[in-house]
Design a protein around this motif. Structure first.
Motif: not given
Length: 243
Positions: A166-177, A133-149
């Motif tokens: 050219g897309k970054i996908s972020v997955y997190a537990p649904n409670t972290e939306f 059960h995940q929260a998912i965000f997708v947006f334009e970008g390439e630097d996943e390390d910067a996003v993770l930081e």
């Protein structure tokens, strides 16, 4: 995880009649959310998420307002959530989420979708343990390390961050939306999300053969035609999606 979450969207309806069904389902879900958690989206974060999602799916404002007004008035139906699980054509795993005011009608309608397409409905929990059960965000970008930081500095519990085409996908537990969304917008105020939702992401996928495709499509169409069905999640990868 890749494109697994996109599979469910592949069958999104395009016709005017189907759009009306989409509006109706959003209206029901917004009504239930507002009735249970309050009509103010500033304090009812689940309602705010639903309203944002509805607007992104081009649901007219009057549909949203009518559902909230109905909840504020205290009248209307008493809908409760219901979840059914099982195995669809091609032995894919399926979760069917419903809102219903008549459990007997809903289980009959959903069971018919399974039995008339050679699928098998299972007991509660039959397949849901194979989905996250995940929260998912997708947006334009390439630097996943910067996003993770950014997310780690905001003390957000992140499952995965991926960069592809050219897309970054972020997955997190649904409670972290909301923590994820707030952290990303604080760091990147101009950010525009292509996807922002809470969904069930399959841990494994099943390829649907050309032979099974007609029955799989019939199964999905039948479920989408059920008035009480709100969302359908599965782990099927269709031939066109696999290309």
């Amino acid at each position: 995880m890749g494109r697994a979450f996109e599979v469910r969207k592949a069958a999104m309806a395009k016709t005017a009649g189907a759009k009306t069904k989409v509006y109706s389902k959003y209206g029901k879900e917004i009504y239930v959310c507002a009735k249970n958690g309050g009509t103010d989206p500033d304090t009812n974060l689940s309602l705010r998420r639903l309203m944002d999602k509805a607007k992104k799916d081009q649901v007219p404002g009057h549909v949203i307002d009518k559902a909230i007004d109905k909840a504020a008035g205290g009248a209307g139906e008493d809908f409760v959530p219901a979840r059914y699980e099982g195995f669809g054509p091609g032995n894919c795993m399926v979760i069917v989420d419903c809102l219903t005011d008549n459990n007997n009608r809903t289980i009959t309608d959903v069971r018919n979708c399974f039995t008339k397409t050679g699928a098998k409905i299972g007991a509660p929990g039959a397949v849901s343990h194979m989905f996250d059960h995940q929260a998912i965000f997708v947006f334009e970008g390439e630097d996943e390390d910067a996003v993770l930081e950014v997310l780690m500095e905001a003390d957000v519990d992140v499952t995965d961050v991926e960069s592809e085409d050219g897309k970054i996908s972020v997955y997190a537990p649904n409670t972290e939306f909301f923590k994820v969304k707030t952290a990303l917008l604080d760091a990147y105020p101009e950010l525009s999300f292509e996807v922002e939702e809470i969904t069930f992401v399959p841990q494994t996928n099943v390829d649907i053969s050309e032979d099974d495709m007609p029955m799989f499509q019939k199964f999905m169409d039948m479920l989408n035609d059920c008035d009480d069905v709100q969302d359908v999640y599965h782990n099927a990868v269709t031939p066109d999606a696999a290309e």
